[in-house]
Design a protein around this motif. Structure first.
Motif, short mmCIF file in Angstrom:
data_model
loop_
_atom_site.label_atom_id
_atom_site.label_comp_id
_atom_site.label_asym_id
_atom_site.label_seq_id
_atom_site.Cartn_x
_atom_site.Cartn_y
_atom_site.Cartn_z
N GLY A 92 -6.23 6.50 -1.06
CA GLY A 92 -5.08 5.82 -1.63
C GLY A 92 -4.51 4.79 -0.67
O GLY A 92 -4.76 4.84 0.53
N ARG A 93 -3.75 3.84 -1.20
CA ARG A 93 -3.20 2.76 -0.37
C ARG A 93 -2.20 3.31 0.65
O ARG A 93 -2.20 2.91 1.81
N LYS A 94 -1.33 4.20 0.19
CA LYS A 94 -0.29 4.75 1.08
C LYS A 94 -0.91 5.51 2.25
O LYS A 94 -0.57 5.27 3.42
N VAL A 142 -2.25 -3.76 3.32
CA VAL A 142 -0.84 -4.12 3.06
C VAL A 142 -0.69 -5.06 1.86
O VAL A 142 0.10 -4.78 0.95
N PRO A 143 -1.42 -6.21 1.80
CA PRO A 143 -1.24 -7.08 0.63
C PRO A 143 -1.65 -6.41 -0.68
O PRO A 143 -1.05 -6.67 -1.73
N THR A 144 -2.65 -5.55 -0.63
CA THR A 144 -3.07 -4.81 -1.82
C THR A 144 -1.97 -3.85 -2.27
O THR A 144 -1.60 -3.80 -3.45
N TYR A 145 -1.43 -3.09 -1.33
CA TYR A 145 -0.38 -2.10 -1.63
C TYR A 145 0.86 -2.78 -2.21
O TYR A 145 1.41 -2.34 -3.22
N ILE A 146 1.29 -3.86 -1.58
CA ILE A 146 2.48 -4.56 -2.06
C ILE A 146 2.21 -5.19 -3.43
O ILE A 146 3.03 -5.07 -4.36
N SER A 411 -4.76 -11.14 -3.12
CA SER A 411 -4.36 -9.85 -3.69
C SER A 411 -4.17 -9.94 -5.20
O SER A 411 -4.54 -9.02 -5.93
N GLU A 412 -3.61 -11.06 -5.68
CA GLU A 412 -3.34 -11.22 -7.11
C GLU A 412 -4.62 -11.37 -7.93
O GLU A 412 -4.76 -10.78 -9.00
N CYS A 413 -5.55 -12.17 -7.44
CA CYS A 413 -6.70 -12.57 -8.25
C CYS A 413 -7.87 -11.60 -8.18
O CYS A 413 -8.80 -11.71 -8.99
#
Length: 547
Positions: A92-94, A142-146, A411-413
């Motif tokens: 998981g990201r966390k 970090v960018p993925t999680y946010i 991260s968005e795309c």
């Protein structure tokens, strides 16, 4: 383009305060990223550090040794980014952030405690590789999680906060080094141990803060943990689990993952190359990170004193002026850009304006150096003074566009079901070319002199052209609808997005995913723009529950 509305921004902060708090906590990963990369230059120049390791700064091998100490961190970062695919998908990201942070803290501790009863550099190398591994893993997660937690209205601003904290870490590390050098005049090892120890501070803040944050709702959906995903989404949105908006967003996330749950590496690689649209969308983040490094920013980050000297600024004050003020300018402009540009004028125009400004600054520095070469002992004239100003103009435009925006778009795309793989590849590319630029810049400054700046200026023009023809506008588009921007004629769509009134992002702002929105090409985008999630969407959630 939207007007700058500070009142609306303050209203957003109040409405989305939980998302902003999560962003601030996760962005401490960006701060330790910047702090760790920024402190080493000052430490290497300390007489106490050289004394502790019995280094001779006048030795012909000293420069190469400095390069090795810097680059082992980048090597660790590369492999940390590589591992992010497995770690963030499995735990998981966390928990990926927690694991990475613990690795970083271990590496920092090893660096702080080296050179005890020995002058060997072996322990320092080991500590920097371990710390770098943690930094690389954090930089990818970090960018993925946010991005997976943030609302579409503020997603770009939130993801970009990692870059803001990054440049803040670089700037703070400089002032820590500078302050310690002033306070400790002796050859005590505390002079360099304190900076190494203090870099653990953002790591500790990240570790404490992230324990109280929720997991990524999208990762939980991918693992078929729908009830946990609903709780996580409700927590970060500050609403009840059965709130209409929460139910609808969870419904759309589940539909987007339908048939793509728990994909192993081989399946993700196959999915990333399954069609023209998927390949372009998956490779997009890698290309952006490649271009980011060829802006020339890290040449200035690593070799600012040499660059300022080449344009006529000499003396010990040059290093302070270049590094300290340069860092402050970066922080201020990055913050203003995220606040007033990323969500207002959009990602595409931020990149375009950034490219144009960077190209102007680099070309002026190069041309001025060619026609008005600096001679030792000469006083600064008007053209040389403006060349110094152009170094700061460069960082203004970089911090506005190509600094934070590639992280935002990457991260968005990246498609939901291959996001970990795409972000790992993107950050590996970033660290690889970070290393390449750091190695070739001193060679270019020595051999082709002003040609170094002309090369980077030319790259800035090329990436501006690339932005016009190949970068879509994603401002305000739901994550599950971004794939529509890559369908059909990509170049035609990207050019259309260059004209604000025809931007597809406006049409997709309120788009909702339904069963009709599959990965295939759609002949009529009007249906996609006006489509609404209905009972079919609810059935999609049931499908995931059954799976």
């Amino acid at each position: 383009m939207a007007k700058f509305d500070v009142g609306a921004i303050l209203s957003d902060i109040k409405a989305y305060r939980r998302v902003y708090f999560l962003t601030a906590v996760a962005s401490f990963g960006g701060m330790l990223f910047g702090w760790d990369t920024g402190l080493i230059g000052g430490v290497l120049g300390m007489d106490a550090f050289q004394h502790s390791f019995n280094l001779d700064p006048l030795s012909p091998d000293f420069s190469n040794l400095q390069g090795n100490i810097v680059s082992v961190l980048q090597a660790g970062c590369f492999f940390g980014a590589l591992s992010s695919f497995y770690v963030s998908d499995t735990f998981g990201r966390k928990w990926a952030l927690i694991i990475a942070d613990c690795i970083f803290l271990l590496g920092s501790l090893i660096q702080t405690l080296c050179a005890i009863n020995t002058t060997s550099l072996a322990q320092l190398y080991v500590g920097r590789v371990i710390g770098g591994f943690g930094v690389g893993l954090i930089s990818a997660v970090v960018p993925t999680y946010i991005g997976e937690n943030a609302n579409k209205e503020i997603r770009g601003r939130c993801i970009g906060c990692m870059q803001l904290f990054n440049v803040a870490g670089i700037c703070i590390s400089f002032f820590v080094n500078y302050g310690i050098s002033i306070q400790i005049k002796t050859l005590s090892s505390a002079k360099w141990r304190v900076p190494f120890a203090l870099q653990m501070l953002p790591g500790v803040l990240l570790l404490i803060g992230i324990l109280f944050q929720n997991e990524s709702p999208r990762w939980l959906v991918e693992k078929n943990r729908l009830s946990d995903a609903a709780k996580a989404l409700a927590t970060v949105r500050g609403k009840a689990v059965d709130d209409t908006d929460v139910v609808q967003e969870l419904d759309e996330i589940a539909l987007d993952f339908q048939g793509h749950e728990k994909l192993p590496l081989k399946a993700q690689l196959k999915a990333a190359c399954s069609s023209k649209r998927m390949f372009y969308q998956s490779s997009f983040a890698v290309i952006l990170m490649f271009w980011q490094q060829w802006t020339g920013t890290n040449s200035i980050n690593y070799y600012a004193p040499q660059i300022f000297k080449s344009v006529g600024l000499e003396g010990t004050s040059a290093g302070l002026f270049a590094t300290g003020v340069y860092g402050i300018v970066k922080i201020v402009v990055t913050a203003l850009g995220l606040m007033l540009a990323t969500e207002q004028i959009g990602r595409k125009y931020s990149l375009l304006i950034g490219s144009a400004g960077q190209a102007f600054a680099m070309f002026y520095i190069g041309v001025n150096q060619a026609v008005n070469p600096v001679k030792k002992g000469d006083a600064l004239n008007g053209t040389s003074t403006f060349a110094i100003v152009c170094v700061y103009l460069f960082v203004v435009f970089y911090s506005f566009g190509w600094g934070p925006i590639p992280f935002v778009l990457a991260s968005e795309c990246a498609p939901n079901h291959v996001r970990s793989l795409v972000m790992a590849a993107a950050l590996m590319t970033q660290w690889l070319f970070n290393f390449v630029i750091a190695k070739i810049t001193p060679l270019m400054l020595a051999d082709i002199t002003y040609g170094t700046f002309l090369l980077f200026g030319s790259c800035c023009i090329v990436m501006g052209i690339y932005t016009i023809f190949c970068v879509p506008e994603t401002k305000g588009v739901p994550l599950e609808s971004i794939h529509i921007l890559f369908e059909g004629d990509i170049i035609k769509g990207a050019i259309k997005d260059t004209i604000p009134r025809y931007s597809r992002a406006k049409q997709l702002k309120n788009h909702h995913v339904t069963h009709d929105d599959d990965d295939s090409h759609h002949d009529d985008d009007t249906d996609l723009v006006t489509g609404k999630a209905g009972q079919k969407g609810v059935m999609g959630v049931q499908h995931v529950e059954d799976a």
